[in-house]
Design a protein around this motif. Structure first.
Motif, PDB file in Angstrom:
ATOM      1  N   ASP A   6       0.827  -1.202   0.000  1.00 24.58           N
ATOM      2  CA  ASP A   6       0.000   0.000   0.000  1.00 24.58           C
ATOM      3  C   ASP A   6       0.868   1.260   0.000  1.00 24.58           C
ATOM      4  OD1 ASP A   6      -2.589   1.392   0.234  1.00 24.58           O
ATOM      5  OD2 ASP A   6      -1.867   1.921   2.228  1.00 24.58           O
ATOM      6  N   ILE A   7       1.838   1.318   0.912  1.00 27.78           N
ATOM      7  CA  ILE A   7       2.686   2.511   0.989  1.00 27.78           C
ATOM      8  C   ILE A   7       3.652   2.571  -0.199  1.00 27.78           C
ATOM      9  CG2 ILE A   7       4.396   1.539   2.612  1.00 27.78           C
ATOM     10  CD1 ILE A   7       3.114   5.162   2.550  1.00 27.78           C
ATOM     11  N   ALA A   8       4.151   1.424  -0.636  1.00 25.63           N
ATOM     12  CA  ALA A   8       5.052   1.398  -1.801  1.00 25.63           C
ATOM     13  C   ALA A   8       4.338   1.935  -3.039  1.00 25.63           C
ATOM     14  CB  ALA A   8       5.544  -0.032  -2.055  1.00 25.63           C
ATOM     15  N   PHE A   9       3.100   1.513  -3.219  1.00 24.38           N
ATOM     16  CA  PHE A   9       2.312   1.941  -4.378  1.00 24.38           C
ATOM     17  C   PHE A   9       2.053   3.450  -4.333  1.00 24.38           C
ATOM     18  CE2 PHE A   9      -1.738   2.480  -6.687  1.00 24.38           C
ATOM     19  CZ  PHE A   9      -1.325   2.024  -7.934  1.00 24.38           C
ATOM     20  N   GLU A  33       2.632 -16.612  -2.111  1.00 23.56           N
ATOM     21  CA  GLU A  33       1.632 -15.564  -2.320  1.00 23.56           C
ATOM     22  C   GLU A  33       2.244 -14.183  -2.166  1.00 23.56           C
ATOM     23  OE1 GLU A  33       1.080 -18.322  -0.522  1.00 23.56           O
ATOM     24  OE2 GLU A  33      -1.039 -18.855  -0.500  1.00 23.56           O
ATOM     25  N   ALA A  34       3.069 -14.011  -1.131  1.00 20.91           N
ATOM     26  CA  ALA A  34       3.694 -12.711  -0.882  1.00 20.91           C
ATOM     27  C   ALA A  34       4.590 -12.314  -2.049  1.00 20.91           C
ATOM     28  CB  ALA A  34       4.501 -12.755   0.413  1.00 20.91           C
ATOM     29  N   MET A  35       5.376 -13.266  -2.508  1.00 20.24           N
ATOM     30  CA  MET A  35       6.283 -13.015  -3.620  1.00 20.24           C
ATOM     31  C   MET A  35       5.505 -12.635  -4.880  1.00 20.24           C
ATOM     32  SD  MET A  35       9.382 -15.573  -4.049  1.00 20.24           S
ATOM     33  CE  MET A  35       9.826 -15.981  -5.701  1.00 20.24           C
ATOM     34  N   GLY A  36       4.441 -13.385  -5.161  1.00 24.85           N
ATOM     35  CA  GLY A  36       3.611 -13.103  -6.329  1.00 24.85           C
ATOM     36  C   GLY A  36       2.930 -11.756  -6.235  1.00 24.85           C
ATOM     37  N   TYR A  37       2.460 -11.421  -5.042  1.00 29.69           N
ATOM     38  CA  TYR A  37       1.765 -10.161  -4.775  1.00 29.69           C
ATOM     39  C   TYR A  37       2.721  -8.977  -5.019  1.00 29.69           C
ATOM     40  CZ  TYR A  37      -1.516  -7.202  -1.987  1.00 29.69           C
ATOM     41  OH  TYR A  37      -2.387  -6.262  -1.527  1.00 29.69           O
ATOM     42  N   MET A  45       3.042  -6.535  -8.563  1.00 29.90           N
ATOM     43  CA  MET A  45       2.866  -5.077  -8.539  1.00 29.90           C
ATOM     44  C   MET A  45       4.055  -4.380  -9.199  1.00 29.90           C
ATOM     45  SD  MET A  45      -0.049  -4.269  -7.139  1.00 29.90           S
ATOM     46  CE  MET A  45       0.119  -2.571  -6.618  1.00 29.90           C
ATOM     47  N   GLY A  46       5.054  -5.167  -9.595  1.00 26.47           N
ATOM     48  CA  GLY A  46       6.222  -4.604 -10.260  1.00 26.47           C
ATOM     49  C   GLY A  46       7.328  -4.169  -9.315  1.00 26.47           C
ATOM     50  N   PHE A  47       7.253  -4.603  -8.057  1.00 25.51           N
ATOM     51  CA  PHE A  47       8.242  -4.195  -7.070  1.00 25.51           C
ATOM     52  C   PHE A  47       9.302  -5.275  -6.869  1.00 25.51           C
ATOM     53  CE2 PHE A  47       4.366  -1.942  -5.124  1.00 25.51           C
ATOM     54  CZ  PHE A  47       4.586  -0.791  -5.870  1.00 25.51           C
ATOM     55  N   VAL A  48      10.485  -4.862  -6.411  1.00 28.16           N
ATOM     56  CA  VAL A  48      11.553  -5.798  -6.069  1.00 28.16           C
ATOM     57  C   VAL A  48      11.213  -6.398  -4.712  1.00 28.16           C
ATOM     58  CG1 VAL A  48      14.010  -6.025  -5.530  1.00 28.16           C
ATOM     59  CG2 VAL A  48      13.279  -4.507  -7.385  1.00 28.16           C
TER      60      VAL A  48
END
Length: 165
Positions: free
Chosen positions: A99-102, A135-139, A143-146
């Motif tokens: 949420d904050i990263a986005f 799931e966490a990794m896929g999530y 989202m396009g994050f490292v």
């Protein structure tokens, strides 16, 4: 958490100073200052949680690392009485970090700052938190994050962890 806007969230510095501006504006002003001072930054975002009686406390951190010159962070705490199994709690931590990263990623792109999202999830299958790894990794990556997990996820497993302990 979806209904809470960033303006309503209470962020602070490690020394306890409250952030009075919306976090996006605070970070934008700080990035301008850091750039003027010639610092090259990297940012790592992570969340950790701790069960405390009937409550679960979450801490989300935005950690800025000045290449070769230390770093600093912003902290947000929140408590919920919602019951959660370990896997749900791990994914809630990830959701809070995303949420904050986005919300901040456009700023980081504009200032050419590398960002990582850290998950306090063990890569060793013998640990309960490992159930949430895929799931966490896929999530995060979706989202396009490292993505970084333990032992490389210091934002969540060290910084945020100290806040909720």
């Amino acid at each position: 958490m979806g209904a809470i806007t960033m303006e309503q969230q209470q962020w602070r510095r490690l020394d306890g100073r409250r952030i009075k501006l919306p976090i996006e504006e605070e970070v934008r002003q700080m990035l301008m200052k850091e750039k003027e001072l010639g610092y090259h930054l990297k940012v790592c975002i992570g969340t950790d949680s701790q069960r405390k009686g009937k409550e679960i406390e979450f801490a989300t951190v935005i950690v800025f690392i000045r290449k070769g010159k230390g770093g600093f962070m912003y902290i947000h705490n929140e408590t919920t009485k919602r019951k959660m199994a370990i896997k749900e709690r791990m994914l809630e931590e990830v959701a809070r970090s995303i949420d904050i990263a986005f919300r901040l990623c456009d700023l980081f792109i504009a200032f050419n700052i590398d960002m990582e999202v850290h998950a306090d999830i063990n890569t060793n299958p013998n640990f309960k938190s490992n159930d949430a790894l895929k799931e966490a990794m896929g999530y995060i990556m979706g989202m396009g994050f490292v993505f970084k997990a333990k032992p490389y996820a210091f934002a969540s497993s060290s910084c945020a962890n100290k806040i909720v302990q």
